[in-house]
Design a protein around this motif. Structure first.
Motif, mmCIF file in Angstrom:
data_model
loop_
_atom_site.group_PDB
_atom_site.id
_atom_site.type_symbol
_atom_site.label_atom_id
_atom_site.label_comp_id
_atom_site.label_asym_id
_atom_site.label_seq_id
_atom_site.Cartn_x
_atom_site.Cartn_y
_atom_site.Cartn_z
ATOM 1 N N ALA A 32 0.817 -1.210 0.000
ATOM 2 C CA ALA A 32 0.000 0.000 0.000
ATOM 3 C C ALA A 32 0.857 1.269 0.000
ATOM 4 C CB ALA A 32 -0.929 -0.002 1.206
ATOM 5 N N LEU A 33 1.968 1.263 0.718
ATOM 6 C CA LEU A 33 2.833 2.443 0.734
ATOM 7 C C LEU A 33 3.481 2.664 -0.627
ATOM 8 C CD1 LEU A 33 4.490 2.201 4.254
ATOM 9 C CD2 LEU A 33 2.823 3.873 3.466
ATOM 10 N N ASP A 34 3.805 1.590 -1.324
ATOM 11 C CA ASP A 34 4.348 1.722 -2.679
ATOM 12 C C ASP A 34 3.306 2.317 -3.622
ATOM 13 O OD1 ASP A 34 6.723 0.593 -1.839
ATOM 14 O OD2 ASP A 34 6.119 -1.431 -2.409
ATOM 15 N N GLY A 86 -0.270 7.801 4.636
ATOM 16 C CA GLY A 86 0.876 6.974 5.014
ATOM 17 C C GLY A 86 0.917 6.692 6.510
ATOM 18 N N ARG A 87 0.637 7.721 7.308
ATOM 19 C CA ARG A 87 0.591 7.512 8.762
ATOM 20 C C ARG A 87 -0.530 6.549 9.140
ATOM 21 N NH1 ARG A 87 3.237 10.718 12.442
ATOM 22 N NH2 ARG A 87 1.527 10.458 13.917
ATOM 23 N N ILE A 91 -0.106 2.957 11.089
ATOM 24 C CA ILE A 91 -0.830 2.674 12.323
ATOM 25 C C ILE A 91 -1.681 1.422 12.158
ATOM 26 C CG2 ILE A 91 -2.681 3.540 13.821
ATOM 27 C CD1 ILE A 91 -1.447 6.349 13.389
ATOM 28 N N ARG A 92 -2.308 1.255 10.987
ATOM 29 C CA ARG A 92 -3.124 0.069 10.747
ATOM 30 C C ARG A 92 -2.284 -1.195 10.764
ATOM 31 N NH1 ARG A 92 -6.167 -0.810 5.153
ATOM 32 N NH2 ARG A 92 -4.111 -1.559 4.603
ATOM 33 N N GLU A 93 -1.025 -1.101 10.291
ATOM 34 C CA GLU A 93 -0.133 -2.258 10.303
ATOM 35 C C GLU A 93 0.455 -2.527 11.676
ATOM 36 O OE1 GLU A 93 2.771 -1.451 7.321
ATOM 37 O OE2 GLU A 93 1.390 -1.838 5.668
ATOM 38 N N GLY A 94 0.243 -1.615 12.617
ATOM 39 C CA GLY A 94 0.751 -1.825 13.964
ATOM 40 C C GLY A 94 2.135 -1.267 14.192
#
Length: 97
Positions: A32-34, A86-87, A91-94
């Motif tokens: 997702a960040l990519d 992105g933040r 946060i969702r990924e922990g």
């Protein structure tokens, strides 16, 4: 066709090609960040190319300055939204943002 028309067509074609490249990258990238980077690229490449084409077509005019102002506004808003997204993804990924 004059040299200005050829340059204008080239700039618009390059803008369209870069936006399509960013869209395809958004579909192909795994994380997702990519994909977020690819969306940001579309914002910059599309806005920058369109602004340059406007300046080539009109020169320095009121209309081209409005397009420049809108492009700068979209770049700043896009950067803020990309940062917030992105933040939220981190946060969702922990992970700590």
């Amino acid at each position: 066709m004059s040299a200005t028309d050829i340059l204008l067509c080239g700039l618009l074609g390059l803008t369209i090609a870069s936006v399509w490249l960013g869209c395809l990258a958004t579909l192909r990238l795994p994380a997702a960040l990519d994909r977020l980077h690819a969306v940001s690229f579309v914002n910059i490449a599309g806005g920058g190319g369109l602004t340059l084409a406007c300046f080539v077509a009109d020169g320095v005019s009121v209309r081209s300055m409005k397009v420049l102002g809108l492009t700068l506004l979209l770049v700043v808003a896009g950067a803020a939204l990309s940062h917030a997204t992105g933040r939220a993804l981190l946060i969702r990924e922990g992970r700590k943002a």
